[in-house]
Design a protein around this motif. Structure first.
Motif, PDB file in Angstrom:
ATOM      1  N   TYR A 229       0.826  -1.214   0.000  1.00  0.00           N
ATOM      2  CA  TYR A 229       0.000   0.000   0.000  1.00  0.00           C
ATOM      3  C   TYR A 229       0.863   1.269   0.000  1.00  0.00           C
ATOM      4  O   TYR A 229       0.614   2.218   0.747  1.00  0.00           O
ATOM      5  N   PHE A 255      -5.747   1.160   1.062  1.00  0.00           N
ATOM      6  CA  PHE A 255      -6.517   0.529  -0.015  1.00  0.00           C
ATOM      7  C   PHE A 255      -5.777   0.748  -1.319  1.00  0.00           C
ATOM      8  O   PHE A 255      -4.856   1.570  -1.411  1.00  0.00           O
ATOM      9  N   GLU A 256      -6.174   0.007  -2.328  1.00  0.00           N
ATOM     10  CA  GLU A 256      -5.723   0.256  -3.691  1.00  0.00           C
ATOM     11  C   GLU A 256      -6.900   0.820  -4.476  1.00  0.00           C
ATOM     12  O   GLU A 256      -8.054   0.675  -4.061  1.00  0.00           O
ATOM     13  N   MET A 263     -12.183   1.795  -4.600  1.00  0.00           N
ATOM     14  CA  MET A 263     -11.305   1.117  -3.642  1.00  0.00           C
ATOM     15  C   MET A 263     -11.390  -0.405  -3.764  1.00  0.00           C
ATOM     16  O   MET A 263     -12.447  -0.956  -4.062  1.00  0.00           O
ATOM     17  N   ARG A 264     -10.258  -1.041  -3.505  1.00  0.00           N
ATOM     18  CA  ARG A 264     -10.212  -2.497  -3.420  1.00  0.00           C
ATOM     19  C   ARG A 264      -9.121  -2.877  -2.408  1.00  0.00           C
ATOM     20  O   ARG A 264      -8.231  -2.084  -2.106  1.00  0.00           O
ATOM     21  N   HIS A 265      -9.223  -4.089  -1.876  1.00  0.00           N
ATOM     22  CA  HIS A 265      -8.265  -4.595  -0.880  1.00  0.00           C
ATOM     23  C   HIS A 265      -8.125  -3.621   0.293  1.00  0.00           C
ATOM     24  O   HIS A 265      -7.014  -3.378   0.783  1.00  0.00           O
ATOM     25  N   ALA A 266      -9.242  -3.079   0.752  1.00  0.00           N
ATOM     26  CA  ALA A 266      -9.191  -2.065   1.810  1.00  0.00           C
ATOM     27  C   ALA A 266      -8.827  -2.694   3.150  1.00  0.00           C
ATOM     28  O   ALA A 266      -9.235  -3.818   3.464  1.00  0.00           O
ATOM     29  N   ARG A 267      -8.071  -1.942   3.947  1.00  0.00           N
ATOM     30  CA  ARG A 267      -7.663  -2.387   5.277  1.00  0.00           C
ATOM     31  C   ARG A 267      -7.843  -1.261   6.275  1.00  0.00           C
ATOM     32  O   ARG A 267      -7.512  -0.104   5.992  1.00  0.00           O
ATOM     33  N   GLU A 284     -14.270  -3.552   6.660  1.00  0.00           N
ATOM     34  CA  GLU A 284     -13.384  -3.261   5.532  1.00  0.00           C
ATOM     35  C   GLU A 284     -14.078  -3.547   4.204  1.00  0.00           C
ATOM     36  O   GLU A 284     -13.888  -2.812   3.221  1.00  0.00           O
ATOM     37  N   ASP A 288     -14.713  -1.770  -0.164  1.00  0.00           N
ATOM     38  CA  ASP A 288     -14.359  -2.346  -1.456  1.00  0.00           C
ATOM     39  C   ASP A 288     -15.441  -2.060  -2.500  1.00  0.00           C
ATOM     40  O   ASP A 288     -16.633  -2.269  -2.264  1.00  0.00           O
TER      41      ASP A 288
END
Length: 360
Positions: A229, A255-256, A263-267, A284, A288
């Protein structure tokens, strides 16, 4: 400080032999303990909170390297100093959120001594845990938890139990939780890996146990996955003074963005609010597929904090009720920072957010 045996270990095998298969549980005050930087353990020994019968010095072990993995991640040696890890070129380039979290912790002098493995094992800074003149279930199981109705200002709002409301104090661990790190450990029985989400534990009815690490296991490495990230990650720490203070609330947000800007792969990982770095994958998942906008950020914050509850003297200076709205705003702000490529907060920003929340 009480008398103890001291054993320097020349290699991993010698360290494991010295700790012994009969080591007492890690929550036991008289258990044998590994020692490296000693920045937390020595304090606890001076305060008589812990009285290890034996210290096994592991500082000579070859576990300080930081190396790339074949999968594109990094392997952080457990004995690498926090300062060296935070300034390492590959950490700064690929995992800037982790570097920012580590540099927000303690003081330069402590970061120069503290090790990565020791950071994972530092114990709560709850006032009652450090005061051997009062009850504490974490220090003396079954004695009680006066923090629940006392001075809970610094303590947990998530994952608590009737036995304990202590918080894990690490900044580094919050970022490691968001990154989905893995902990490598070794004992005389062999090596194993522990997912970071499973390493620390909630208090339940055994608050004396901080982690799932076995008494005779030595942390050797922390593995970071390839996804770091670097573009959209942030670490926001809210504290009562700009330096050398533990978090009231901290947030690692990352996130990406896909080609459509969603957003994707959010943390999201929180510090200062629970017995372990706090994550909720359902919260989370609400991020996404969404545009990185305030409404999505607020929904995720509400979901993450839905189970939160306050403790301490009701409406008094010891209550931690203020942490719930403070955490909600901190989550939204950290996500904004991640969106905008703003890695971390300044002391002035932290103080401003805290003052706003106190006035609200």
């Amino acid at each position: 400080m009480r008398a103890f045996e001291y054993t320097p270990a020349a290699d991993v095998a010698a360290a494991l032999a010295a700790i012994g298969p009969g080591a007492l549980p890690l929550g036991s005050s008289r258990s044998a303990r590994f020692i490296a930087g000693g920045t937390n353990l020595i304090d606890l020994m001076k305060e008589d909170v812990m009285q290890p019968a034996r210290l096994v010095d592991v500082t000579r072990l070859p576990l300080a390297a930081i190396e790339e993995t074949p999968e594109g991640g990094l392997l952080l040696g457990a004995l690498a100093r926090n300062a060296d890890t935070a300034k390492h070129p590959l950490v700064r380039e690929r995992y800037p959120m982790l570097a920012a979290a580590m540099l927000s912790a303690a003081s330069p002098q402590l970061r120069n001594m503290a090790t990565n493995g020791g950071n994972l094992l530092q114990r709560t800074r709850c006032y009652y845990f450090y005061d051997v003149g009062v009850p504490c279930n974490k220090r003396a199981p079954g004695s009680g938890c006066p923090a629940k109705t006392g001075l809970a200002r610094q303590l947990a709002i998530l994952g608590t139990s009737q036995s304990c409301i202590a918080t894990h104090p690490s900044d580094m661990c919050v970022a490691l939780a968001a990154l989905d790190a893995t902990v490598h450990v070794q004992s005389a029985r062999g090596a194993r890996t522990i997912a970071f989400a499973d390493f620390h534990r909630l208090p339940g009815d055994e608050p004396q146990r901080d982690s799932t690490l076995e008494p005779d296991e030595l942390i050797t490495h922390i593995e970071l996955p390839a996804r770091g990230y670097a573009q959209h990650g942030s670490y926001l720490k809210i504290r009562e003074r700009a330096s050398y203070a533990f978090a009231l609330v901290s947030v690692a947000a990352a996130f990406e963005l896909d080609e459509a800007g969603r957003m994707r792969h959010a943390r999201l990982a929180l510090g200062g609010v629970a017995h372990k770095p706090w994550r909720d994958q359902e919260a989370e998942s609400l991020l996404d597929g969404q545009a990185p906008e305030a409404q999505a950020f607020e929904r995720a914050a509400d979901a993450l904090l839905a189970p939160a509850r306050a403790w301490g003297s009701e409406n008094g200076p010891g209550s931690n009720a203020f942490k719930i709205p403070l955490a909600r705003r901190a989550i939204a702000r950290a996500l904004e920072m991640a969106r905008d490529g703003e890695l971390t907060n300044t002391g002035e920003l932290a103080a401003d957010i805290f003052i706003q929340e106190q006035r609200a």
